[in-house]
Design a protein around this motif. Sequence first.
Motif, PDB file in Angstrom:
ATOM      1  N   ARG A 114      60.127  43.534  33.176  1.00 21.19           N
ATOM      2  CA  ARG A 114      59.689  43.196  34.747  1.00 21.19           C
ATOM      3  C   ARG A 114      59.682  41.906  34.785  1.00 21.19           C
ATOM      4  NH1 ARG A 114      55.779  48.671  36.785  1.00 21.19           N
ATOM      5  NH2 ARG A 114      57.524  49.892  35.918  1.00 21.19           N
ATOM      6  N   SER A 137      61.882  39.795  35.613  1.00 18.76           N
ATOM      7  CA  SER A 137      62.587  40.372  37.135  1.00 18.76           C
ATOM      8  C   SER A 137      62.339  39.572  37.485  1.00 18.76           C
ATOM      9  CB  SER A 137      62.827  41.869  36.881  1.00 18.76           C
ATOM     10  OG  SER A 137      63.395  42.635  36.307  1.00 18.76           O
ATOM     11  N   ALA A 138      61.216  40.138  38.105  1.00 16.23           N
ATOM     12  CA  ALA A 138      59.745  39.022  37.899  1.00 16.23           C
ATOM     13  C   ALA A 138      60.318  37.558  38.823  1.00 16.23           C
ATOM     14  CB  ALA A 138      58.477  39.537  38.007  1.00 16.23           C
ATOM     15  N   ASP A 177      64.625  36.493  37.147  1.00 16.97           N
ATOM     16  CA  ASP A 177      65.549  36.504  38.433  1.00 16.97           C
ATOM     17  C   ASP A 177      64.879  36.596  40.299  1.00 16.97           C
ATOM     18  OD1 ASP A 177      67.327  37.326  35.840  1.00 16.97           O
ATOM     19  OD2 ASP A 177      66.343  39.061  35.937  1.00 16.97           O
ATOM     20  N   LYS A 178      63.285  36.864  39.793  1.00 19.66           N
ATOM     21  CA  LYS A 178      62.687  36.650  41.090  1.00 19.66           C
ATOM     22  C   LYS A 178      63.310  37.428  42.274  1.00 19.66           C
ATOM     23  CE  LYS A 178      61.656  32.729  40.712  1.00 19.66           C
ATOM     24  NZ  LYS A 178      60.102  31.986  40.082  1.00 19.66           N
ATOM     25  N   ASP A 179      63.454  38.559  41.893  1.00 17.73           N
ATOM     26  CA  ASP A 179      63.724  40.142  42.122  1.00 17.73           C
ATOM     27  C   ASP A 179      62.118  40.638  43.301  1.00 17.73           C
ATOM     28  OD1 ASP A 179      64.152  42.983  43.018  1.00 17.73           O
ATOM     29  OD2 ASP A 179      65.065  43.785  40.883  1.00 17.73           O
ATOM     30  N   PRO A 180      62.317  40.519  44.048  1.00 15.25           N
ATOM     31  CA  PRO A 180      61.053  40.858  45.334  1.00 15.25           C
ATOM     32  C   PRO A 180      60.702  42.318  45.050  1.00 15.25           C
ATOM     33  CG  PRO A 180      63.284  40.959  46.419  1.00 15.25           C
ATOM     34  CD  PRO A 180      63.746  40.714  45.214  1.00 15.25           C
ATOM     35  N   ASN A 181      61.741  43.154  44.319  1.00 14.80           N
ATOM     36  CA  ASN A 181      61.240  44.426  44.010  1.00 14.80           C
ATOM     37  C   ASN A 181      60.726  45.131  42.655  1.00 14.80           C
ATOM     38  OD1 ASN A 181      62.682  45.490  46.497  1.00 14.80           O
ATOM     39  ND2 ASN A 181      64.427  45.453  45.465  1.00 14.80           N
ATOM     40  N   LYS A 197      57.888  46.474  40.844  1.00 12.79           N
ATOM     41  CA  LYS A 197      56.903  45.939  40.410  1.00 12.79           C
ATOM     42  C   LYS A 197      55.682  45.779  38.874  1.00 12.79           C
ATOM     43  CE  LYS A 197      56.919  48.851  44.416  1.00 12.79           C
ATOM     44  NZ  LYS A 197      58.051  47.687  45.184  1.00 12.79           N
ATOM     45  N   TYR A 231      54.670  51.714  40.337  1.00 14.61           N
ATOM     46  CA  TYR A 231      54.079  50.454  38.856  1.00 14.61           C
ATOM     47  C   TYR A 231      53.632  51.188  37.966  1.00 14.61           C
ATOM     48  CZ  TYR A 231      52.798  47.367  43.128  1.00 14.61           C
ATOM     49  OH  TYR A 231      52.913  47.051  44.706  1.00 14.61           O
ATOM     50  N   ASN A 264      47.184  40.706  42.957  1.00 14.36           N
ATOM     51  CA  ASN A 264      48.597  40.226  42.771  1.00 14.36           C
ATOM     52  C   ASN A 264      49.005  39.558  41.654  1.00 14.36           C
ATOM     53  OD1 ASN A 264      49.434  40.874  44.933  1.00 14.36           O
ATOM     54  ND2 ASN A 264      49.188  40.354  46.114  1.00 14.36           N
TER      55      ASN A 264
END
Lengths: 391, 625
Positions: B315, B318-319, B322-326, B328, B353, B538
């Motif tokens: 995760r 990805s965040a 990959d800057k994946d906005p989805n 959690k 989450y 956040n």
Amino acid sequence: MPILNKPIIFDRNNFGNGFEKGIKGRPIDIVLEIRESGLKGRGGAGFPTGTKWMLAATAVSPKKYVICNADEGEPGTFKDRLLLTEYTDELLQGMILCGYAIGAKEGYIYLRGEYEYMLSHINGVINKFHEEGKLGKGIFGKNFDFDISVRLGSGAYVCGEESALIESLEGHRGEPRNRPPYPVNTGYMGYPTVVNNVETLVSVPIIINKGAEWFRNIGTEKSRGTKLLSISGDVERPGIYEVPFGTKIIDMLEMVRAKDTKAVQIGGASGICIPEEELHRNLSFEDVPTGGSIIVFNKSRDMLKILKNFMEFFTEESCGQCTPCRVGNKKLLDGVNMIEQGKCSVKYLRELIDLGRTMQVSSKCGLGQSSPNPFITIMTHFGDEILAEHY
Amino acid sequence: MTDSSFSTRIPTAQQSIKIDKGSAHEIGGLVDIEINGKQFQVPFGTYILDACKQFDFHIPTLCYHDDLCIAGVCRVCVVEVEGMRTLQSACTYPITNSIKIKTTSEKVRKSRRHIIDLLLSDHYGECYSCVRNNNCELQSLAKEHGVDFYRFGHVQNPHYEVDNSSYSVVRDMNKCVLCRRCVRTCIDLQEVGCLEALNRGYETKITTFMDKPLAEVICINCGQCINRCPTGALRANDPSDAIWDAIDNPKKHVVIQTAPSPRAAIGEEFGLAPGRSLTRELNTALRMIGFDRVFDTNFTADLTIMEEGTELLLRLKSALVDKDPNVKLPQFTSCSPGWVKFIEHFYPDYLDYLSTAKSPQQMFGAVLKTFYAQETGVDPADIVTVAVMPCSAKKFECNRPEMNDSGFKDVDYGLTTRELAQMIKEAGINLPDLPKTGFDEPFGEASGAGLIFGATGGVMEAALRTAYELVTGREVPFENLNITPCRGMDGVKEASIKLENVKPEWSFLEGIDLKFMIAHGTANAKIVMDRLVAGELNDVHFIEIMGCPGGCIGGGGQPIPTSSEIRAARAKAIYDEDAGLPLRKSHENQHVNYLYQKFLTEGPCSHLSHKLLHTHYTKRGSYIA
């Protein structure tokens, strides 16, 4: 229904301009005047009103509340009904004076659910007060804001107990709180709150108008002023009467033309039963206290049936929170039923009277502490008669 | 009085004056009091009950519980305060002036006796046919006060049907004494509030929304109410008869996994003081009872760390990469079935989450009926899997319809600590006396990281020991691997650990402050979730939540009674056991590595592991199914 005898303090001429006089003076002067008058709570418990107000007035808090306990639920009492409909202006005046005296900005009338029919009338008077500048912002040009609203109860007897009333007002199940702390310290929403009976509050503008000295001269040393009585039962002239404290029960019976009296239940279901031989006792906090309910029984009445009625009432109306009241009242009722069927031994009856004494000292609130009163007094005074009849 | 680590939403009817110890001195300092003729001094605002405890005057209690707000409803603790017309309940009365207290006067004794007689008159059932026989507060009160007959009679017939609807909690309201501990537990400690008093007077009863069976209301199955019920009115749904049947059936291969928390607490059922783990004695006992194999849930706790830790790192990648906005974040742990049901009901929009990793119990079930069956050649249809858990919610969890990934019901029975102790007693075994034996192959001995899952903060500590080392190649920078910010009984803990000089493959984590939080008891979970909803979390990466106060060691299946001291002693037993183990990190568990080499060959969070070791959640909201 008016007051049937000649009113003493509740004579309309006595109100004068007490309201205006009070608001134009200093708040502390109202508290001192009420304290000086010796006025005690008219709901039955008789806590000195001036002391209660002084505690609330000196409490430091961003918010304070005034609550009028109009949950008139004691069986046999209907005197607040009269005050709520006939003395509505004076009641509001009393509440506003209390608010001014203790520094509250909001007041609530906790109205018995069955009195819903009065709602539009009371709200009408509240609106009138708003129009006349007696409620709202800057009352009488003073830096004093106050508002009153009415809340309806839902039929629980226990909500006449002040902390249960506050719980109900807050939207919770109506159950008494642990005391201490008292509402005057931690009340509605946790803020200092004065809870007063309708009759107490209506007395306030009179006392401010006529002065504490005048009020003190009526009644007895520990019970100043008068008491409104709701008299019912075996009498020729039932209704609402005003008598000075200290009035002998026998004189009161004569006033309402009771004949052949066997017993008088004073203080409603939770009060005590006075037999014929004790009718010389008087109505006062020092002798026989009462919230105003008087039920007269003549010689044709079966005391066991009366007791059964009371015990059924308490078994149902206990809030169910504490053990002595929840189970104790049921055991007393079972005992009455056993007596009725001739199945209760004298030994067990004594045990039940003993249980009643335990309930008086160990219940959480006034309901459980007073619910065994009729059982104990009726069984003490009429036990022989009852047992003779049922064995 | 109430444990300060829990938020409380106290029904004010049951609240007394609150004065904390600090301000007590500011207000009035010490107050002179007299108890039974002896002089003492107590801080202003001390409750009579606490004062009497301090000076060794015993006062009986029933509705009072250390973990809960004060009720003052049973009236068993009444004492005489000189000058007052009525007796006062010692648990609610704060001492604010100099008073004289009598705790054993005639009036007090008589009232207490009457009150106990009244409670008994309304309490259906016989002690010898009750699950709480010998561990019942009402029974103890009756004995202490010399009750030898039913003064006010005794209920002859039950009023209520026993509610067996829930997999976890059985409610027998015939035995309820209306102390309302369950009501307070459910709302104060757990912020669930599925139990409340209904009706008035003698008709008063504790019930659920619309009087529905427990399985049809929003109950998270945590069983905390059971732990605090003074009588047998609440108990766990006991599967031990079915387990005995399986043991007695020669065709069945009955295997059992034991979680660390029951092992740290089961001694209490055999009279030991809290705080001694009987892990290895228990292995012996289970074999004597007739279980075919005895395994350590810590094995799958280690496996959970591999799966859940990998999931977290994926995760994060990805965040951050990959800057994946989805994606959690923060990721929440999902080991606690009470917590999982709590979030499903109360925060259904936030299920993404939650880690998708199954709890160790369920991973073990899936592994047993697949890998283990293959390895041993036993037909998985003949394998019966039992899990000894500190938890009543585990019973619900193993019955979730999605927990059949092995092709069979992954875990057949969830058994609580109390129920297992009962089985052991029934078999005539005195557990503490037994010799120690180890766990069975092929899962063998697990790591201390898996072990500390039992205490609040343990999953976080275990995860950090592995994740930090995986990313940096170094051990976590704490003495003896004891990550102290994860420990202790604070309701919500927050800390961070800096990732520096990371391995090249984790370069995207270089310099990151890995922020984590830990909460236990769902009232604290609510605090965390409300902050998440408000957007305040956040920057947090990983959050551990356990449904029960104290974590699993305080679970709803653990020995009764419970208190913060007992929970602290159980937690200490677990941490001590961890400190003494040669293996402290999940990723060093050779049996786990063997599983990945032989069976889950694509590694953590791969296709097969997803099928067997991960799950999905149900958006329940206010709906039950």
